[in-house]
Write an enzyme that holds these catalytic residues in place. Structure first.
Site, short mmCIF file in Angstrom:
data_model
loop_
_atom_site.label_atom_id
_atom_site.label_comp_id
_atom_site.label_asym_id
_atom_site.label_seq_id
_atom_site.Cartn_x
_atom_site.Cartn_y
_atom_site.Cartn_z
N ARG A 66 0.83 -1.20 0.00
CA ARG A 66 0.00 0.00 0.00
C ARG A 66 0.87 1.25 0.00
O ARG A 66 0.54 2.26 -0.63
CB ARG A 66 -0.93 -0.04 1.22
CG ARG A 66 -2.01 1.02 1.20
CD ARG A 66 -3.06 0.77 2.25
NE ARG A 66 -2.53 0.89 3.60
CZ ARG A 66 -3.24 0.61 4.70
NH1 ARG A 66 -4.48 0.16 4.61
NH2 ARG A 66 -2.70 0.76 5.89
N LYS A 117 -2.55 6.59 1.58
CA LYS A 117 -2.36 6.95 2.98
C LYS A 117 -1.36 8.10 3.03
O LYS A 117 -0.16 7.90 3.15
CB LYS A 117 -1.88 5.74 3.77
CG LYS A 117 -2.34 5.77 5.21
CD LYS A 117 -2.21 4.41 5.87
CE LYS A 117 -2.57 4.50 7.33
NZ LYS A 117 -4.01 4.58 7.57
N GLU A 137 -16.26 6.51 4.26
CA GLU A 137 -15.57 6.04 5.46
C GLU A 137 -15.50 7.16 6.47
O GLU A 137 -16.12 8.22 6.28
CB GLU A 137 -14.19 5.48 5.11
CG GLU A 137 -13.23 6.49 4.49
CD GLU A 137 -11.80 5.94 4.38
OE1 GLU A 137 -11.36 5.21 5.28
OE2 GLU A 137 -11.14 6.27 3.39
C1 PLP Z 1 -5.16 3.80 7.81
C2 PLP Z 1 -6.54 4.12 7.42
C3 PLP Z 1 -7.59 3.19 7.57
C4 PLP Z 1 -7.42 1.87 8.24
O1 PLP Z 1 -6.54 1.01 7.57
P1 PLP Z 1 -5.89 -0.24 8.29
O2 PLP Z 1 -4.96 -0.79 7.26
O3 PLP Z 1 -6.97 -1.18 8.62
O4 PLP Z 1 -5.21 0.28 9.50
C5 PLP Z 1 -8.85 3.55 7.11
N1 PLP Z 1 -9.08 4.75 6.55
C6 PLP Z 1 -8.11 5.66 6.39
C7 PLP Z 1 -8.44 6.97 5.77
C8 PLP Z 1 -6.81 5.38 6.81
O5 PLP Z 1 -5.85 6.29 6.67
#
Ligand code: PLP
Length: 341
Positions: free
Chosen positions: A82, A184, A220
């Protein structure tokens, strides 16, 4: 190995400096060999790309002690991948995936005394990140970068059981179609701060962001993906290319299907149908699943039948199975646990 003298059960989620971190620098078109260092500070030029144009991406994962005393990291290969996707979208040189996993292993090993004991509920949080480090004033990608991983012990997310949260439908948008919602990057968080401060000021725990094109579909929260459970026990998660592909959510969907034998669906989820779901949860590395009891849509309350006292039954099963896998109590699918030896 002796553990640090820390009150693990009462640790919060804050930065606790540990001894060793990993650093690798990208210069003249290549990454150097990388080292562990004790220096927690970074000295940067005032004009560094990250400081001017926010060229930075990050990851987050945890190391745990299993029931039989091994130290494990949960699916770090997916974080590595990722981060490559995130880096490419911001025109940064990807840090090689196998080197990422190797560096995670080095950092955990070097800070093994900070990996909380089994049963404490605490974990060692790992934060890989990279940023443009050389001076950039005309808008363009930097040509020098730094990749780092530090570790910090964090306490149990839920002290005294997981209480369902109340969230509000936000009037702010998190991600645009064809934007950066799927990576991210710190930039997604910078612009979410005003929205979360506003939500808190209004008495809500979190924001539910909608798709910014039509504002009819659920996306989300600022840092966690949604899962819903239908009244006939189907596990549903929103399909969208503007949400961050949570590793926790992907793992839970796999568990729902392959461990619990439930039907799963990744599809558009409309605000309209929220009232029809039986359970709702927020998933991410921090909490695994945080149950949602209520969604407030501009004064109109949508209350899930699971209520405000505890997790819904399917959410609880998902939570127990995933944490059971992470803690070595339940057999993990092939490759899910990276054992640090
Ligand atoms: C990091 C993150 C998540 C959760 O991801 P995980 O890999 O399960 O920790 C969900 N939404 C956003 C916007 C994120 O930055």
């Amino acid at each position: 190995m002796d553990k640090k003298n820390i009150d693990w059960e009462n640790l919060g989620f804050g930065y606790v400096q540990t001894e060793k971190r990993y650093v690798s620098n990208f210069k003249d078109g290549k990454w150097d060999d990388g080292v562990l260092t004790e220096d927690a500070n970074i000295v940067l030029n005032e004009c560094a790309g990250v400081l001017q144009y926010a060229q930075t991406v990050f990851e987050g994962m945890k190391a745990y002690t299993t029931e039989d005393g091994r130290i494990v990291v949960f699916r770090p290969d997916l974080n590595a991948k990722r981060m490559v996707d995130s880096a490419k979208r911001l025109e940064m040189p990807p840090f090689p995936e196998e080197r990422f996993v190797d560096a995670i292993e080095k950092v955990v090993k070097a800070n093994a005394e900070y990996v909380p004991p089994y049963g404490s509920g605490a974990t060692l949080y790992l934060r890989p990140y990279m940023f443009g480090s050389n001076p950039v004033i005309g808008v363009k990608p930097a040509n020098e970068y730094q990749f780092r991983i530090f570790a910090t012990p964090v306490g149990p997310y839920f002290k005294g059981g997981a209480k369902p949260v109340t969230i509000c439908i936000s009037d702010f948008d998190r991600a645009a179609p064809h934007g950066t919602g799927h990576i991210k990057a710190g930039l997604n968080y910078a612009m979410s701060l005003h929205a979360i401060v506003t939500a808190h000021a209004n008495g809500f725990d979190e924001n539910m962001y909608l798709d910014s094109a039509t504002r009819t579909k659920v996306e989300e929260t600022g840092g966690a993906n949604f899962i819903f459970v239908t009244k006939d026990n189907k596990v549903v998660t929103p399909h969208s290319n503007t949400i961050l592909p949570s590793i926790t959510r992907r793992s839970l969907m796999y568990i729902a299907e392959h461990y619990l034998g439930l039907e799963v669906e990744e599809r558009d989820v409309y605000v309209e149908e929220l009232k029809d779901f039986a359970e709702c949860g927020l998933c991410g590395t921090a909490a695994v699943i945080s149950p949602v009891g209520k969604v407030v849509d501009h004064g109109k309350e949508i209350c899930f039948p699971s209520g405000m006292e505890k997790m819904g039954p399917i959410t609880q099963k998902l939570y127990d199975t995933l944490t059971g896998i992470q803690m070595g109590r339940i057999e993990a699918p092939e490759g899910w646990l990276k054992v640090i030896e």
